[in-house]
Design a protein around this motif. Structure first.
Motif, short mmCIF file in Angstrom:
data_model
loop_
_atom_site.label_atom_id
_atom_site.label_comp_id
_atom_site.label_asym_id
_atom_site.label_seq_id
_atom_site.Cartn_x
_atom_site.Cartn_y
_atom_site.Cartn_z
N ILE A 337 27.61 -21.93 -18.67
CA ILE A 337 26.35 -21.13 -20.38
C ILE A 337 27.37 -22.59 -21.05
O ILE A 337 25.96 -23.54 -21.72
N GLY A 338 28.15 -22.71 -21.78
CA GLY A 338 29.25 -23.40 -22.57
C GLY A 338 28.42 -24.77 -22.24
O GLY A 338 28.36 -25.41 -23.38
N ARG A 339 28.23 -25.57 -20.91
CA ARG A 339 28.07 -26.79 -21.12
C ARG A 339 26.86 -27.14 -20.43
O ARG A 339 26.28 -27.79 -21.58
N TRP A 340 25.95 -26.22 -20.19
CA TRP A 340 24.10 -26.01 -19.51
C TRP A 340 23.17 -25.39 -20.92
O TRP A 340 22.33 -26.10 -20.81
N HIS A 341 23.64 -24.87 -21.19
CA HIS A 341 23.81 -23.79 -21.47
C HIS A 341 21.36 -23.39 -21.88
O HIS A 341 21.14 -23.06 -22.40
N PRO A 342 22.03 -22.41 -20.26
CA PRO A 342 20.89 -22.62 -19.25
C PRO A 342 20.51 -20.49 -20.70
O PRO A 342 21.20 -20.65 -21.19
N LYS A 343 18.94 -20.79 -20.08
CA LYS A 343 17.92 -19.49 -20.84
C LYS A 343 19.18 -18.35 -20.17
O LYS A 343 19.49 -18.41 -18.58
N LEU A 344 18.74 -16.97 -20.32
CA LEU A 344 19.55 -16.23 -20.37
C LEU A 344 18.67 -14.94 -20.24
O LEU A 344 17.95 -14.50 -20.89
N ALA A 345 18.69 -13.66 -18.46
CA ALA A 345 17.89 -13.26 -18.61
C ALA A 345 18.99 -11.59 -18.33
O ALA A 345 19.46 -12.19 -16.68
N ILE A 346 19.65 -10.89 -18.91
CA ILE A 346 20.58 -10.25 -18.57
C ILE A 346 20.60 -8.85 -18.46
O ILE A 346 20.23 -8.52 -19.59
N CYS A 347 20.66 -8.42 -17.48
CA CYS A 347 20.10 -6.23 -17.21
C CYS A 347 21.17 -5.76 -18.01
O CYS A 347 22.78 -6.16 -17.98
N ILE A 348 20.86 -5.04 -19.03
CA ILE A 348 21.84 -4.13 -19.55
C ILE A 348 22.10 -3.02 -19.44
O ILE A 348 22.72 -2.29 -20.54
N TYR A 349 21.47 -2.32 -18.76
CA TYR A 349 20.98 -0.64 -18.66
C TYR A 349 21.51 -0.11 -17.85
O TYR A 349 21.92 1.37 -17.77
N HIS A 350 22.65 -0.70 -16.86
CA HIS A 350 23.21 -0.09 -16.05
C HIS A 350 23.97 0.77 -16.52
O HIS A 350 24.85 2.05 -16.15
N GLU A 351 25.05 0.39 -17.76
CA GLU A 351 25.95 1.88 -18.60
C GLU A 351 25.70 1.52 -20.12
O GLU A 351 25.11 0.81 -20.58
N THR A 352 25.30 2.85 -20.21
CA THR A 352 25.27 3.23 -22.17
C THR A 352 25.97 2.11 -22.89
O THR A 352 25.40 1.21 -23.73
#
Length: 391
Positions: A337-352
């Motif tokens: 992430i630090g080198r390429w700065h990709p777009k991110l789509a991260i699921c955030i619902y599995h834990e409150t």
């Protein structure tokens, strides 16, 4: 659970348009719980004492709760579950009984619900005159589901201004309301709060993320290939060339379905990895992952970090839906992430806690990322995604 907060507080819940107002109305709802009225304002105090504990649930959620409780000396008398196949068995040494056992115990046990979707369970228990507490996977308990949001109110307040647009802030409040007030739910529309903010398509948010020809994507938790096919459909419709995709899937059955999907759709430049994405390289000797499979996989599975698995390879888009392992996987992708700065789509619902922790972990004023939240299902708490768009 005392359902009385609906009649008393529903207008205030609807009108809560800032974190402070939402936290205030949630505290008011918690104060209506019969055990809170007895003076035990800290629900953790209710886990100890002479009243026996019963854990409603005997699956992975309950197992996680027990793993946190047992070392602390908190030991339920029994678990209950609706699955007859589990009756008479044990979960970490705790016997599993039918739900009917709750009404047979004297004195009546103090019930703690161990399930992500708990509104229906609470209503069932209320019908039998049994109040309940609600557990988080990390063992903390509260008078409402999603109790972590009240404990981490400062983080909620901190995330609010960090989000890049007003719709993200509306999604944050709607997701918190749906999680805290699960009894406000209807068969056709699901949560009326999420119904107002849900959007499509999932992951391919062209209004937030820029997509180009010749990209390389990373699909963590590839399941049966739905993201791979959806990504091709999206790019073809946009008049762009299909990306190369590294697809990681831990479950052998899902991987077989993924292979069939790639074959049946004639997809090219799809690189399949039979591996669990995490925070360190190694092996999982038991099925400590759970990615939408019906039957458990017991063979050891390789665990990789994206930094090691994709070392030296460029990445333009990273999607993660890996059943709660997202924070560890992000830590294992720090260099990428630090080198390429990709777009991110991260699921955030599995834990409150992920509703707050993951967006905050991605928010760095020096990274150039803009942080957005979107929710893609009105009927469940699932499918809340954090999008990070590079500068």
């Amino acid at each position: 659970m005392n359902q009385d907060y609906r009649a008393r507080l529903f207008p205030e819940i609807c009108k809560a348009d800032t974190p402070g107002r939402l936290l205030a109305v949630a505290r008011a709802a918690a104060a209506l719980h019969p055990w809170s009225a007895d003076g035990a304002m800290d629900p953790e105090e209710l886990l100890v004492g002479d009243v026996p504990l019963a854990l409603y649930g005997a699956g992975r959620f309950a197992k996680s709760v027990l793993e946190h409780w047992l070392p602390l000396g908190v030991r339920p008398a029994f678990c209950v579950d609706n699955n007859p196949k589990l009756w008479g068995k044990q979960l970490l040494g705790i016997p599993i009984a039918p739900v009917a056992a709750l009404g047979e115990q004297r004195p009546a046990p103090r019930v703690v619900v161990a399930a992500m979707i708990s509104g229906g369970i609470a209503a069932e228990l209320a019908g039998h005159g049994l109040p309940c507490l609600f557990a988080e996977r990390d063992g903390q308990v509260g008078y409402l589901p999603g109790w972590h949001l009240l404990r981490a109110g400062a983080d909620l307040e901190r995330l609010w201004p960090a989000l890049a647009d007003d719709h993200s802030r509306r999604v944050l409040l709607a997701a918190c309301k749906a999680r805290l007030f699960q009894s406000i739910h209807f068969e056709m529309v699901g949560s009326p709060f999420l119904h107002q903010v849900a959007s499509a398509p999932q992951y391919f948010q062209a209004d937030l993320l820029d997509f180009a020809d010749g990209e390389t994507w990373v699909d963590c938790g590839a399941f049966d290939g739905d993201f791979v096919v959806g990504g091709h459909a999206f790019m073809h419709a946009a008049g762009r060339t299909a990306p190369a995709i590294h697809a990681f899937e831990a479950d052998a059955d899902n991987l077989a379905r993924l292979r069939r999907t790639v074959r049946d759709y004639g997809l090219e430049n799809i690189h399949l990895h039979h591996a669990l994405v995490g925070g360190a390289d190694g092996w999982c000797a038991e099925p400590d992952f759970n990615n939408c499979r019906a039957d458990g996989t017991i063979a050891p599975v390789r665990r990789v970090t994206l930094d090691s698995a994709l070392e030296g390879r460029e990445a333009h888009f990273v999607k993660m839906d890996i059943e709660g392992a997202e924070p560890e996987a992000l830590a294992g992708a720090r260099n990428l992430i630090g080198r390429w700065h990709p777009k991110l789509a991260i699921c955030i619902y599995h834990e409150t806690r992920h509703l707050l922790d993951i967006p905050l972990s991605l928010h760095d004023p020096h990274s150039g990322y803009r942080i957005y939240l979107r929710h893609h299902s009105t009927h469940t708490l699932w499918e809340t995604v954090c999008y990070a768009a590079p500068g």
